[in-house]
Scaffold this motif. Structure first.
Motif, PDB file in Angstrom:
ATOM      1  N   UNK A  70       0.814  -1.226   0.000  1.00  0.00           N
ATOM      2  CA  UNK A  70       0.000   0.000   0.000  1.00  0.00           C
ATOM      3  C   UNK A  70       0.842   1.269   0.000  1.00  0.00           C
ATOM      4  N   UNK A  71       1.913   1.300   0.803  1.00  0.00           N
ATOM      5  CA  UNK A  71       2.771   2.478   0.841  1.00  0.00           C
ATOM      6  C   UNK A  71       3.478   2.681  -0.503  1.00  0.00           C
ATOM      7  N   UNK A  72       3.972   1.585  -1.058  1.00  0.00           N
ATOM      8  CA  UNK A  72       4.668   1.663  -2.337  1.00  0.00           C
ATOM      9  C   UNK A  72       3.726   2.125  -3.448  1.00  0.00           C
ATOM     10  N   UNK A 121      14.204  15.044   4.176  1.00  0.00           N
ATOM     11  CA  UNK A 121      15.295  14.186   4.634  1.00  0.00           C
ATOM     12  C   UNK A 121      14.868  12.727   4.679  1.00  0.00           C
ATOM     13  N   UNK A 122      13.675  12.473   5.211  1.00  0.00           N
ATOM     14  CA  UNK A 122      13.206  11.099   5.380  1.00  0.00           C
ATOM     15  C   UNK A 122      12.937  10.418   4.046  1.00  0.00           C
ATOM     16  N   UNK A 123      12.343  11.158   3.102  1.00  0.00           N
ATOM     17  CA  UNK A 123      12.054  10.582   1.789  1.00  0.00           C
ATOM     18  C   UNK A 123      13.348  10.425   0.993  1.00  0.00           C
ATOM     19  N   UNK A 124      14.133  11.464   0.920  1.00  0.00           N
ATOM     20  CA  UNK A 124      15.393  11.418   0.188  1.00  0.00           C
ATOM     21  C   UNK A 124      16.352  10.386   0.789  1.00  0.00           C
ATOM     22  N   UNK A 125      16.363  10.287   2.113  1.00  0.00           N
ATOM     23  CA  UNK A 125      17.285   9.373   2.779  1.00  0.00           C
ATOM     24  C   UNK A 125      16.865   7.924   2.748  1.00  0.00           C
ATOM     25  N   UNK A 126      15.670   7.633   2.226  1.00  0.00           N
ATOM     26  CA  UNK A 126      15.233   6.247   2.127  1.00  0.00           C
ATOM     27  C   UNK A 126      14.660   5.685   3.409  1.00  0.00           C
ATOM     28  N   UNK A 127      14.357   6.546   4.380  1.00  0.00           N
ATOM     29  CA  UNK A 127      13.886   6.077   5.684  1.00  0.00           C
ATOM     30  C   UNK A 127      12.368   5.920   5.755  1.00  0.00           C
ATOM     31  N   UNK A 128      11.634   6.707   4.967  1.00  0.00           N
ATOM     32  CA  UNK A 128      10.167   6.641   5.030  1.00  0.00           C
ATOM     33  C   UNK A 128       9.561   6.938   3.671  1.00  0.00           C
ATOM     34  N   UNK A 129       8.404   6.340   3.442  1.00  0.00           N
ATOM     35  CA  UNK A 129       7.585   6.697   2.296  1.00  0.00           C
ATOM     36  C   UNK A 129       6.854   8.008   2.592  1.00  0.00           C
TER      37      UNK A 129
END
Length: 314
Positions: free
Chosen positions: A101-103, A270-278
């Motif tokens: 769902x997030x993806x 930061x979170x999206x660019x850093x790969x930590x969160x959708x």
């Protein structure tokens, strides 16, 4: 009748203790960072925060100040420690971990590709961080300090907002935990690691590895029982800046409001660019913070009003 005065030996010792409070604290902090790395785990941050408040109390010569620090702050540390323990147990739920769902949501809002993949394709150079990578790492690490520092400032000033901000912080934190149990969710880097999306770098981690700056581990929160890589929905990294924006917005001037808007946006990037969160994790974190602030503030305001009426009636 003779009077008992403090001996000449006691006064210098107390004075020396007051003078040595801050140098001793600074020395321990420097030694710890050089030996173990930058502290960022909750328990370590709390230990040094409590240590700073104790040093402040001793330096000021406040009678019973150190005891008051321990009385007020050890329970707070216990509540956060309990959350960390529960968060780890939340990784072992019987239902499957969610990622699709997030993806799917992020692919739609990214016009066919997740924003994490797009931003890293545009901006990230493996093995060669740019200035904005260091800035993003700084924003990311602020998550572990900002709320606690603000709480310490309010507590020191005996500001009534201390208990209110603490209540809001704990409410958002434990609501997040409840969701982690009911809806375990993969972050982008783990979704990519499992082969469900293109490769994603964990930029904050890679920046630390590139610079060689060590990060201190936890003292009490070590072991797999504290690990939970599937606690991504909602993002508490995103929720806390939004909570602070809601908390300080009323009565804030233009400059402060600009900062209150910039901080959540910088953390979201930061979170999206850093790969930590959708992106959806961040939106849910903002929603949790907004609803918790709205509902809990309304309840606390009504309770304060009732108390005021009771005092007037008495």
């Amino acid at each position: 009748m003779s009077r008992n005065f403090p001996s000449a030996e006691v006064r210098p010792s107390l004075s020396a203790l007051r003078l040595l409070a801050w140098p001793a604290y600074a020395g321990v902090l420097v030694w710890y960072v050089q030996t173990n790395g930058l502290p960022y785990a909750n328990d370590v941050v709390f230990c040094f925060l409590i240590g700073a408040l104790v040093a402040m109390a001793v330096h000021s010569g406040q009678r019973g100040g150190a005891v008051r620090v321990l009385r007020d702050w050890v329970p707070v540390m216990g509540a956060v420690y309990t959350y960390s323990l529960l968060r780890g147990y939340g990784a072992h739920t019987p239902w499957p971990v969610k990622y699709r769902p997030q993806l799917s949501f992020d692919t739609v809002v990214g016009f066919g590709q997740t924003w994490t993949v797009r931003l890293q394709h545009w901006l990230w150079t493996p093995g060669s961080p740019h200035w904005y990578d260091y800035a993003a790492t700084t924003v990311y690490m602020s998550h572990f300090f900002v709320v606690f520092v603000l709480l310490a400032v309010f507590w020191k000033r005996q500001d009534r907002r201390f208990h209110r901000l603490l209540a809001l912080y704990l409410a958002v934190t434990y609501l997040g935990f409840a969701t982690y149990v009911l809806y375990p969710a993969d972050p982008p880097w783990l979704t990519a690691l499992d082969g469900h999306m293109p490769p994603v770098a964990r930029i904050v981690q890679e920046v630390f590895e590139y610079t060689g700056v060590p990060r201190a581990g936890s003292v009490f929160e070590n072991g797999s029982r504290f690990d939970n890589d599937v606690a991504a929905m909602p993002s508490l990294h995103a929720a806390y800046p939004m909570l602070l924006a809601c908390f300080f917005w009323r009565g804030a001037g233009p400059r402060l409001r600009a900062l209150l808007v910039a901080y959540p946006l910088a953390m979201a990037f930061t979170l999206v660019y850093g790969g930590e969160h959708f992106v959806i994790d961040i939106l849910m974190g903002w929603l949790y913070a907004f609803l918790a602030h709205r509902l809990l503030t309304r309840y606390l305001d009504r309770r304060a009003a009732r108390r005021g009426q009771l005092v007037q009636a008495a």
